[in-house]
Every structure is written in structure tokens, then in C-alpha cells.
Design an enzyme around this catalytic site. Structure first.
Site, PDB file in Angstrom:
ATOM      1  CB  CYS A 119      -0.955  -0.053   1.202  1.00 24.45           C
ATOM      2  SG  CYS A 119      -2.446   0.943   1.029  1.00 24.45           S
ATOM      3  CG  HIS A 120      -0.628   5.029   1.109  1.00 21.10           C
ATOM      4  ND1 HIS A 120      -1.818   4.327   1.033  1.00 21.10           N
ATOM      5  CD2 HIS A 120      -0.829   6.176   0.429  1.00 21.10           C
ATOM      6  CE1 HIS A 120      -2.707   5.037   0.354  1.00 21.10           C
ATOM      7  NE2 HIS A 120      -2.134   6.173  -0.034  1.00 21.10           N
TER       8      HIS A 120
END
Length: 197
Positions: A119-120
Site C-alpha cells: 500500500c502506501h
């Protein structure tokens, strides 16, 4: 096979599932996992956030748990670890501003050690300037960031050499499976043993 020593990066509002699940799953198969956060010590906690996907243009965020750290960032040496896990959430956007985080991430790539990023978490890898030449993925809104950092975007869980990347926590089964393969972890599935009556 003996367990590996794995470093896991944490910070306030790290994504709840993306830290809890790998932390527990990697321990369940025999690895030792140290969760660390800059400016925090072992037994401190970080707040987590749950990102849910309900058909909106981006994720919905709600407050998660208090996640207990089990090591102190200032006391660890990345050279003592066999692999790195970089969860997502909101923490990566500010963790990437810590020199010690960037130095740690760069060590794992320079030493060609396994890295799992979801993800991030890609924001940290991009800031560490380690993405160039890799095929990888991240939260879909970070496609631009991956390409600007010199990576080649893929739409699903991707393993390229030492790096295993995923878009978000729904990818956990495939992401963790590919990471375990890169780690050289063998999980055997024997016949279930019935409980004594």
C-alpha cells in the site's frame, strides 16, 4: 530451517491490518519480528487506522487499535536483520522524513535482503530512492509515484528479485505467500490430528 529476524516499520496511523497481520503471521511460522518506530521505545504503542474499501473513489479511514512496539528503533542495527516489512496507512508519509528510516531501507536493498512493502509503504521506498528498475505495485493512487521513482507499475501482487509488493490488505494471502517464498520459508501441511476426547 531456522527462523529469520525481520524488521517491521511502524508509526502512528499505520494501517491496522497491514501491521497486525504480517506481524502475527510471520511469527506464527517461526520468524522473529521486531516492530519499531522512530522516537518510540519498546512497549510504547502506535495508533493504527483501518482503511476500508466500500466503493468510494478512495478508502474510508476509521480508528484502529493501539499496536505495541517490541523493540526500540535507536537500539537496532539493520545489519542484524534478514528482511524488512513496510506497511501502509498514513504513517509512511511522515516516516519517510526520518533519515534513520531511509538509511535502514537502503541497507536492505544494498544487501539484497527480502523486503515486503504494501500500500502506501511505497512512499518510503520511493523516498529512499530504491524503486528504480523494479517491477512493483502499491495503493493504486501511487502509480504515478512508482513511475516517477523509476519503477515499472504492475496491477497485482508482484515479486521482483528481493522486493514483494501489494496494493492493500485484501492482497495479504498472496503477498505473504510470495514473501515467505522469497524468505525461503517452507510451510508444511500435515494431516490434522484429532483432539483427545
Amino acid at each position: 530451517m531456522s527462523g529469520k529476524n525481520i524488521l517491521l516499520l511502524a508509526g502512528d496511523f499505520v494501517e491496522d491490518y497491514e501491521i497486525m497481520v504480517p506481524f502475527q503471521a510471520l511469527q506464527a511460522v517461526g520468524h522473529e519480528v521486531h516492530a519499531v518506530c522512530p522516537e518510540r521505545t519498546a512497549d510504547d504503542t502506535v495508533k493504527t487506522a483501518v482503511h476500508d474499501f466500500r466503493g468510494d473513489q478512495t478508502y474510508l479511514e476509521t480508528r484502529g487499535h493501539d499496536f505495541a512496539l517490541n523493540a526500540t528503533f535507536d537500539d537496532i542495527d539493520p545489519a542484524d536483520y534478514d528482511a524488512l516489512v513496510v506497511p501502509g496507512g498514513r504513517a509512511p508519509e511522515y516516516l519517510r522524513n526520518y533519515d534513520q528510516v531511509i538509511d535502514a531501507v537502503q541497507h536492505f536493498f544494498e544487501a539484497d535482503k527480502p523486503v515486503a512493502c504494501i500500500c502506501h509503504g511505497m512512499q518510503i521506498l520511493a523516498a529512499a530512492d530504491v524503486v528504480e528498475g523494479y517491477g512493483c505495485t502499491a495503493y493504486p493512487a501511487l502509480e504515478y509515484d512508482v513511475e516517477e521513482a523509476g519503477g515499472t507499475w504492475h496491477d497485482g501482487v508482484t515479486t521482483d528479485r528481493n522486493l514483494v509488493t501489494a496494493q492493500a490488505w485484501p492482497d495479504h494471502p498472496e503477498w505473504l505467500s510470495q514473501f515467505l517464498e522469497v524468505l525461503g520459508t517452507e510451510v508444511s501441511h500435515g494431516e490434522p490430528v484429532p483432539a483427545d476426547d
